[in-house]
Design a protein around this motif. Sequence first.
Motif, PDB file in Angstrom:
ATOM      1  N   LYS A 177       0.673  -1.301   0.005  1.00 16.45           N
ATOM      2  CA  LYS A 177      -0.024  -0.036   0.255  1.00 16.45           C
ATOM      3  C   LYS A 177       0.947   1.322   0.142  1.00 16.45           C
ATOM      4  CE  LYS A 177      -3.920  -2.283   0.392  1.00 16.45           C
ATOM      5  NZ  LYS A 177      -4.836  -2.114  -0.799  1.00 16.45           N
ATOM      6  N   ALA A 178       2.157   1.005   0.454  1.00 14.51           N
ATOM      7  CA  ALA A 178       2.844   2.322   0.475  1.00 14.51           C
ATOM      8  C   ALA A 178       3.147   2.725  -0.715  1.00 14.51           C
ATOM      9  CB  ALA A 178       4.164   1.793   1.390  1.00 14.51           C
ATOM     10  N   PHE A 179       3.254   4.080  -0.821  1.00 15.89           N
ATOM     11  CA  PHE A 179       3.437   4.991  -2.110  1.00 15.89           C
ATOM     12  C   PHE A 179       4.852   5.325  -2.441  1.00 15.89           C
ATOM     13  CE2 PHE A 179       2.799   8.592  -5.046  1.00 15.89           C
ATOM     14  CZ  PHE A 179       2.295   8.139  -6.088  1.00 15.89           C
ATOM     15  N   TYR A 180       5.437   5.241  -3.565  1.00 20.25           N
ATOM     16  CA  TYR A 180       6.814   5.849  -3.742  1.00 20.25           C
ATOM     17  C   TYR A 180       6.533   7.398  -4.252  1.00 20.25           C
ATOM     18  CZ  TYR A 180      11.396   6.615  -5.484  1.00 20.25           C
ATOM     19  OH  TYR A 180      12.638   7.195  -5.795  1.00 20.25           O
ATOM     20  N   ASN A 181       7.085   8.268  -3.771  1.00 20.73           N
ATOM     21  CA  ASN A 181       6.691   9.440  -3.660  1.00 20.73           C
ATOM     22  C   ASN A 181       7.877  10.480  -4.422  1.00 20.73           C
ATOM     23  OD1 ASN A 181       5.084  11.701  -3.745  1.00 20.73           O
ATOM     24  ND2 ASN A 181       5.659  12.428  -1.866  1.00 20.73           N
ATOM     25  N   GLY A 182       8.701   9.679  -5.352  1.00 13.73           N
ATOM     26  CA  GLY A 182       9.901  10.399  -6.040  1.00 13.73           C
ATOM     27  C   GLY A 182       9.466  11.241  -7.086  1.00 13.73           C
ATOM     28  N   THR A 183      10.377  12.196  -7.423  1.00 18.27           N
ATOM     29  CA  THR A 183      10.006  12.972  -8.855  1.00 18.27           C
ATOM     30  C   THR A 183      10.505  12.129  -9.809  1.00 18.27           C
ATOM     31  OG1 THR A 183      12.123  13.997  -8.633  1.00 18.27           O
ATOM     32  CG2 THR A 183      10.144  15.218  -7.707  1.00 18.27           C
ATOM     33  N   GLU A 184      11.299  11.093  -9.749  1.00 25.78           N
ATOM     34  CA  GLU A 184      11.750  10.136 -10.886  1.00 25.78           C
ATOM     35  C   GLU A 184      10.834   8.849 -10.522  1.00 25.78           C
ATOM     36  OE1 GLU A 184      15.840   9.841 -10.493  1.00 25.78           O
ATOM     37  OE2 GLU A 184      16.367  12.086 -10.402  1.00 25.78           O
ATOM     38  N   ASP A 185      11.105   7.894 -11.407  1.00 23.84           N
ATOM     39  CA  ASP A 185      10.383   6.698 -11.178  1.00 23.84           C
ATOM     40  C   ASP A 185      11.040   5.623 -10.359  1.00 23.84           C
ATOM     41  OD1 ASP A 185       8.493   7.132 -13.316  1.00 23.84           O
ATOM     42  OD2 ASP A 185       9.782   6.213 -15.102  1.00 23.84           O
ATOM     43  N   PHE A 221      17.956  -2.479   3.671  1.00 27.43           N
ATOM     44  CA  PHE A 221      17.963  -0.976   3.255  1.00 27.43           C
ATOM     45  C   PHE A 221      18.753  -0.818   2.034  1.00 27.43           C
ATOM     46  CE2 PHE A 221      18.121  -0.613   7.888  1.00 27.43           C
ATOM     47  CZ  PHE A 221      17.130   0.496   8.043  1.00 27.43           C
ATOM     48  N   SER A 222      18.202   0.264   1.238  1.00 25.34           N
ATOM     49  CA  SER A 222      18.612   0.473  -0.077  1.00 25.34           C
ATOM     50  C   SER A 222      18.792   2.100  -0.164  1.00 25.34           C
ATOM     51  CB  SER A 222      17.876  -0.220  -1.098  1.00 25.34           C
ATOM     52  OG  SER A 222      18.591   0.162  -2.395  1.00 25.34           O
ATOM     53  N   ALA A 223      19.041   2.615  -1.382  1.00 19.05           N
ATOM     54  CA  ALA A 223      19.177   4.060  -1.425  1.00 19.05           C
ATOM     55  C   ALA A 223      18.556   4.358  -2.930  1.00 19.05           C
ATOM     56  CB  ALA A 223      20.386   4.609  -1.553  1.00 19.05           C
ATOM     57  N   SER A 224      17.746   5.492  -3.099  1.00 20.16           N
ATOM     58  CA  SER A 224      17.189   6.032  -4.220  1.00 20.16           C
ATOM     59  C   SER A 224      17.010   7.461  -4.117  1.00 20.16           C
ATOM     60  CB  SER A 224      15.778   5.441  -4.075  1.00 20.16           C
ATOM     61  OG  SER A 224      14.967   5.332  -2.929  1.00 20.16           O
ATOM     62  N   SER A 225      16.291   7.960  -5.235  1.00 18.82           N
ATOM     63  CA  SER A 225      16.026   9.513  -4.935  1.00 18.82           C
ATOM     64  C   SER A 225      15.137   9.954  -4.198  1.00 18.82           C
ATOM     65  CB  SER A 225      16.034   9.917  -6.624  1.00 18.82           C
ATOM     66  OG  SER A 225      14.503   9.419  -6.997  1.00 18.82           O
TER      67      SER A 225
END
Length: 560
Positions: free
Chosen positions: A168-176, A197-201
């Motif tokens: 249900k959690a939403f990825y809220n980045g400006t990129e895909d 753990f990981s990293a993203s924009s």
Amino acid sequence: MPHKIVVTGDVNGRIDEVFGKIKTLHAKQGFAFAIIAGDLFSSPEAELADQGAQVTKLISGEIEVPLPTYFSLGTHALPSNVVEKLEKDDGELCSNLYVLGRKGSLKTADGFRVVAVGGKHSSSEDASIRPYDAVYKDADAKSLAESQSDAELLITNDWPAAIRDGAKAFYNGTEDPPQGIQSIAELCAAVKPRYHFSASSAFYERDPFFHPDEGPKPITRFISLAPFGNPEKSKWIYAFSLEPSSEPPSTLPAGTTASPFLPKKRKLDSQQDSFNSFRYANGHGGDHRQQNYRGNKRHKQQQRAPPPGPEDCFFCLASKNVEDHMIGSLGDESYVAIAKGPLSTRSTYPELGFPGHLIIIPHVHQSTFAAIETADTKDPTPHGEREAAKAAAKESRTKVESEMSRYRSALHQLLTTKSTEPKLGAVTWCISRAANIHLHYQFLPVPATTITRGLVQAAFNVEAENNNYPKFAKSPSDIAEAERGDHLKVMVWSEVGEKTMVLPVDGSFRFDLQYPRKVMAKLLGLEGRMDWRACAQSKEEETADAEAFKEAFKDFDFTM
């Protein structure tokens, strides 16, 4: 015994700044160790002007690393002098700073097993890869999956394939969102980490998910952190407590789904019917349900549209209507957003720097606290599972109420610190009705003198009498009785103390959902702002208000 751990996303060469912040936090929290789950160094193409000097200072020990810290390989190649030092000292860059490498595992001094795969995925099986190259192959991840037992922590640069399936959690980045890698998914399924753990924009925290297992099921929380100093101020650092080698919980936490890595031949257990769900969203300052519940009396009940679910609710991040630019702070169980069409404005309390009118909203999509406690506990499941669900739901309610109360306390501290004479107090109200859509608190600063002189309580009483409402419950026993059913709760706080008023809303009269806002508008001389829709702002104005709130709240925000 649980130990505190702190993890960051990409540092991107801002070494001195980040270790300075970690040092400050470590002095207060006493972390066992830290992990940098992204790039410690920036890319050669976008190298910071002073990164070379910072790297030299880091290697020579001039930049203090205040506690044992492990850094992963991200997408950027390591500087040549860093590689040289790591090769010379077997993975130690300087005192307290160690590389996790392309692949491998370690056990910390506190007994935590950490498994890591660093670098970018390469589909070429022919290329020769050196130990500290920021590249890995499927064979690297698969060999770890075959050789490693269960781990507390898994650190990967790439996301696992299918990680957002059933969430249900939403990825809220400006990129895909990042493209997931199948071999990383297989590794996660094999080592069953407590945290991945990981990293993203942008920051992303998936709903917790359980792995198939006999007995208590291992649970993984996947968290991807944003870069330090990102312009959207997305969460770049994450602190938590964990006990090494502890058994999985006997009951699944609220919101837990089945593993997204299971075969998709059937609907995944608990994905659609999980106890609760993590939902981050932004809500409107007014009643976002009103268009569905104005109710033309000439219409029959069955002709009305069904109440909005999470996909349509303005308060749920999974909703297509989400306005996440208004969120000011994200907690584990709830969040704070600025109110849409705020009653107070920046000029009302200029010392605050933001309008002041806020909303505290639980992530779980329920209409009342009681509904949180009874959610998903009536299904015709075996008695043992039903009892476990009840226990999990009760625990969920406790956590939600506790964190929302903690947010109120933090906002009270902000008002005490930021307000000048006359000091500010606050009025918080909550309409708790089974027919509502999404529970929330509305928080509004008011001059403390209006509270200490009894004007707030008098205003609510007078307006209730004018509307022919019943009297407010004020004694502890009457309040407890009123809170068992539908009610309006008003909490009036100043530095002198807090008083609570509860109005039963039992359906015997027509209750105006805007009643609390109207009372406060009249009391503060803001009658022209009674209707939130008449106070609409542009997205740019709302974004500016949210950023101003973040800046004012940063020293009081316990989620930072």
